[in-house]
Design a protein around this motif. Sequence first.
Motif, short mmCIF file in Angstrom:
data_model
loop_
_atom_site.label_atom_id
_atom_site.label_comp_id
_atom_site.label_asym_id
_atom_site.label_seq_id
_atom_site.Cartn_x
_atom_site.Cartn_y
_atom_site.Cartn_z
N LYS A 136 -0.97 -11.93 -6.52
CA LYS A 136 0.28 -12.71 -6.56
C LYS A 136 1.49 -11.80 -6.39
O LYS A 136 1.48 -10.64 -6.77
CB LYS A 136 0.33 -13.50 -7.86
CG LYS A 136 -0.74 -14.61 -7.82
CD LYS A 136 -0.73 -15.57 -8.97
CE LYS A 136 -1.79 -16.66 -8.68
NZ LYS A 136 -2.15 -17.43 -9.83
N GLY A 137 2.53 -12.36 -5.81
CA GLY A 137 3.77 -11.61 -5.59
C GLY A 137 3.62 -10.48 -4.59
O GLY A 137 4.36 -9.50 -4.63
N PHE A 138 2.68 -10.63 -3.69
CA PHE A 138 2.38 -9.56 -2.73
C PHE A 138 3.39 -9.60 -1.58
O PHE A 138 3.53 -10.60 -0.90
CB PHE A 138 0.96 -9.76 -2.21
CG PHE A 138 0.57 -8.84 -1.09
CD1 PHE A 138 0.57 -7.47 -1.26
CD2 PHE A 138 0.18 -9.36 0.13
CE1 PHE A 138 0.19 -6.62 -0.23
CE2 PHE A 138 -0.20 -8.53 1.17
CZ PHE A 138 -0.20 -7.15 0.99
N ASP A 139 4.09 -8.50 -1.39
CA ASP A 139 5.04 -8.41 -0.28
C ASP A 139 4.70 -7.18 0.55
O ASP A 139 4.98 -6.05 0.16
CB ASP A 139 6.47 -8.30 -0.82
CG ASP A 139 7.47 -8.16 0.31
OD1 ASP A 139 7.09 -8.34 1.49
OD2 ASP A 139 8.63 -7.85 0.02
N PRO A 140 4.06 -7.38 1.70
CA PRO A 140 3.60 -6.23 2.48
C PRO A 140 4.69 -5.51 3.26
O PRO A 140 4.44 -4.42 3.78
CB PRO A 140 2.59 -6.87 3.44
CG PRO A 140 3.08 -8.26 3.64
CD PRO A 140 3.72 -8.67 2.33
N VAL A 141 5.87 -6.08 3.35
CA VAL A 141 6.83 -5.61 4.35
C VAL A 141 7.16 -4.13 4.22
O VAL A 141 7.17 -3.39 5.19
CB VAL A 141 8.12 -6.47 4.30
CG1 VAL A 141 9.18 -5.89 5.22
CG2 VAL A 141 7.79 -7.90 4.72
N GLY A 142 7.41 -3.65 3.02
CA GLY A 142 7.87 -2.28 2.85
C GLY A 142 6.90 -1.21 3.30
O GLY A 142 7.31 -0.10 3.64
N ARG A 143 5.63 -1.53 3.31
CA ARG A 143 4.63 -0.52 3.65
C ARG A 143 4.41 -0.35 5.15
O ARG A 143 3.75 0.57 5.58
CB ARG A 143 3.29 -0.88 3.01
CG ARG A 143 3.25 -0.74 1.51
CD ARG A 143 2.88 0.67 1.08
NE ARG A 143 2.93 0.78 -0.38
CZ ARG A 143 1.88 0.51 -1.16
NH1 ARG A 143 0.75 0.15 -0.64
NH2 ARG A 143 2.01 0.60 -2.47
#
Lengths: 421, 415
Positions: free
Chosen positions: B63-70
């Motif tokens: 939950k709350g997974f935000d892949p953008v920064g990686r």
Amino acid sequence: MTAGRRRVVVTGAGAISPIENGEVGLEGLWSALAAGRDAFLPIAELQFDRDAEADRLQRATAAGVRFDPRDHLEGNYRPIDRTGQLAIVAAQRALAEAGWTAERRTVQEVGLVLGTMFGSLHTISAFDRRGVEAGPKYVKPLDFANSVINAAAGQAAIWLGLRGPNSTVTGGCVAGLQALAQACELIRSGRSDALLAGGADELAFESFFAFQHAGLLGSADLPRPFDARRDGFVPGEGAAILMLEAEDSATRRGGTTLGILAGHGTAFDPSRGTDRGSLASALTRAVGAALEDAGPSVPIDAVSSGASGLPTGDAAEAAALEQVLNSSSGTTPVTAVKSLLGESLGAAGAFQALVALGIIAGRELPGVAGWHQADPDIPALDLAATPRAIPARRVLLTSVSFDGFACAVVLDRPGDQETPT
Amino acid sequence: MSTARPEGHESGRIVVTGLGLVTPVGHDRVSTWNALLAGVDGIGEVESFDTSRHSSHRGGEVKGFDPVGRFRKLDPMELGRASQLAVFAAREAVEDAGLETAGYPSHRLGVAMGTTSGEPGQVEDMDDRWLAGELDRMGAFARLYPSHVIAGHVAAELEIEGVVTMLPAACAAGNYAVGFAVDALRTGRADAMLAGGADAFSRITYTGFARLGAIAPEICQPFDRGRQGMMPGEAGAVLVLERERDARRRGAEIYAVVTGYGLSCDAHHMTAAHPEGDGAVRAMKQALRFAGLAADQISYVSAHGTGTPTNDRLETKAVRTVFGDRRLPVSSIKSMIGHTMGAASAVESAVCCLAVSQNRVPPTIHYEEPDPECDLDCVPNEAREIPVNAAMNNAYAFGGNNASVIFTKLNGSAR
């Protein structure tokens, strides 16, 4: 090559293909290919799972296996979907050709490394649509078992009693070659003495339509590998499987050696197949690794290419082959079996290997049937539309996927002992 | 089993120098490991699709997974969720290993990833459009769905040009990938390999396990007498593997040595294990043989431990066949994160590396009542600090695919 390493030999092979015509053995396949018998039929005549949406398919032809499982599988084959059934038929033919009886398999373990692109996308999608439409309680448990991508390999293991290492390799159209490569390593490392290795994929509406939607399919009735007018591939299906064994173990049981899996190499193109030069570089690296693995002193006598008629993929194959063949032995004949069988995806690499086994057994090199007009934008290769007699001691197998995977395998003729390096 | 002797160690040992994890209990390796040691339950109400027509409603989602920064090269929003999880974990593993400054050329780096379902979300999107009469809007399915794109996306994002392969050996796939990577390094085909697994939470997977009656209603209780089933989950996990001499030369910190692996097939049933645990036993024994270890040298077993009545009973039988009456710790982190499918044995491989390097083993939570048919020391409810010289990671899959991997301590100098 590495001194003292276990040598991996081919002791049998089997296939079920769209050109099957009552002759199930390798000789039948080789003679059909040399005769230029192709497999392309109007899609209305093909029996594949196309649901009610088949009128969305714009291509007129495809290469489907005319196949009634009752003719091939003794027992309850119904829990097994089409990809699994094709894999089992090819595997049992390879076992028969190699003389690996069911009795022997209970004494000595045989494993399986199967290449596939999709497993069965049709099974997965049909399962999901039923769950959504009828409700989750109405899906079929058997369909779920077959929805995993390794289902065909698992079903084949159960059907044939294959208790050794069991692995599935994807990688798009290079999966079949990658399966040969992985099996080779599992034998060399001593993890297994005998592995079936090859590939299987089915023709299905879902994948057919997805390829069409992505603009990957050709406009002509027949595939045109390397041809100037090529604009995509023609969908196919089937299964092809080789029996690979450690040479010492094969000799002990009295197996016949059809060929030597001398080397393999794999590489990746980070442009994911969008840049022709980058894809060609990946295949060049894969071939380089395969030749280094096999021992580069033996010249390449012929190439069994994975060219399918895709503009970028075939151009990358041509560019890589020009580079590696020029540093080898001048003009080397190239064939592309997808001109006769269509794009059988995960099975394709194994079909390329069956062609190579025929060439080193002294059969004619099949012609590239759809090749009529040389493409001035790609390097010239020694191609012919008709079959040729080519004495061959070493055959190179090459393949790229449309999204950047590249693999090469080297098959040598038995009996020609290479000079130790 | 082959009669040949395993190849020697002429190329040196293979070690793990980097870990990346994204799981239902943490979005990186440190938070995941701490949560597992603390016995945090990552199971919750399913949010990614409507479960109102199912009889169970819980699972292990990230939950709350935000892949953008990686992501630096690919656009994560154009990729399927399994690829997002895979790349996210791969980037962390590469940074943890310091691989970008290791000086390896890109064509000497490789990727081996495992999965059960690939990118099933792409099929679900296609099917939703199909049922809505909008099949013509199926998007870039052919380029986003086939399972090998997961390995391809990891390689493309990290500009890796060497041996790249995808091994969809279902729920044993992570271990298959680690084994493949070991061989690629041992034979000199690569200088460093990323090996792992990824699976996304999926309507298809959830529906399938629900139909098999396999999903627990509330909690996952491996080895407990009252266990009621498994819990579908999702995760991404990647390990960086290198030859020991290369890792030492560049001063990399080493978690563990991968000393052996074993593969086998039950050839018995698609979805049920062999009644005597035959394949599981053969995989464990092959791993021990290749590691050159005796069963009594194993300090800890990371169990497959799904929490279904049958798996845990048969797995106990198999473990007892190999280890006899010795009560070594055998825990299942699936009690906390659920069954993350093709990622599961990759997550558990990372856990074994951490156990070996830190001498701590995670617990099996929700353990209340012993089951005489699961007579194991499952490390109930509390993590334990013990010397872990060698950890064995077991994984079993649909298709009867079994894989065991052994991780050992690097002469007491592990971090």
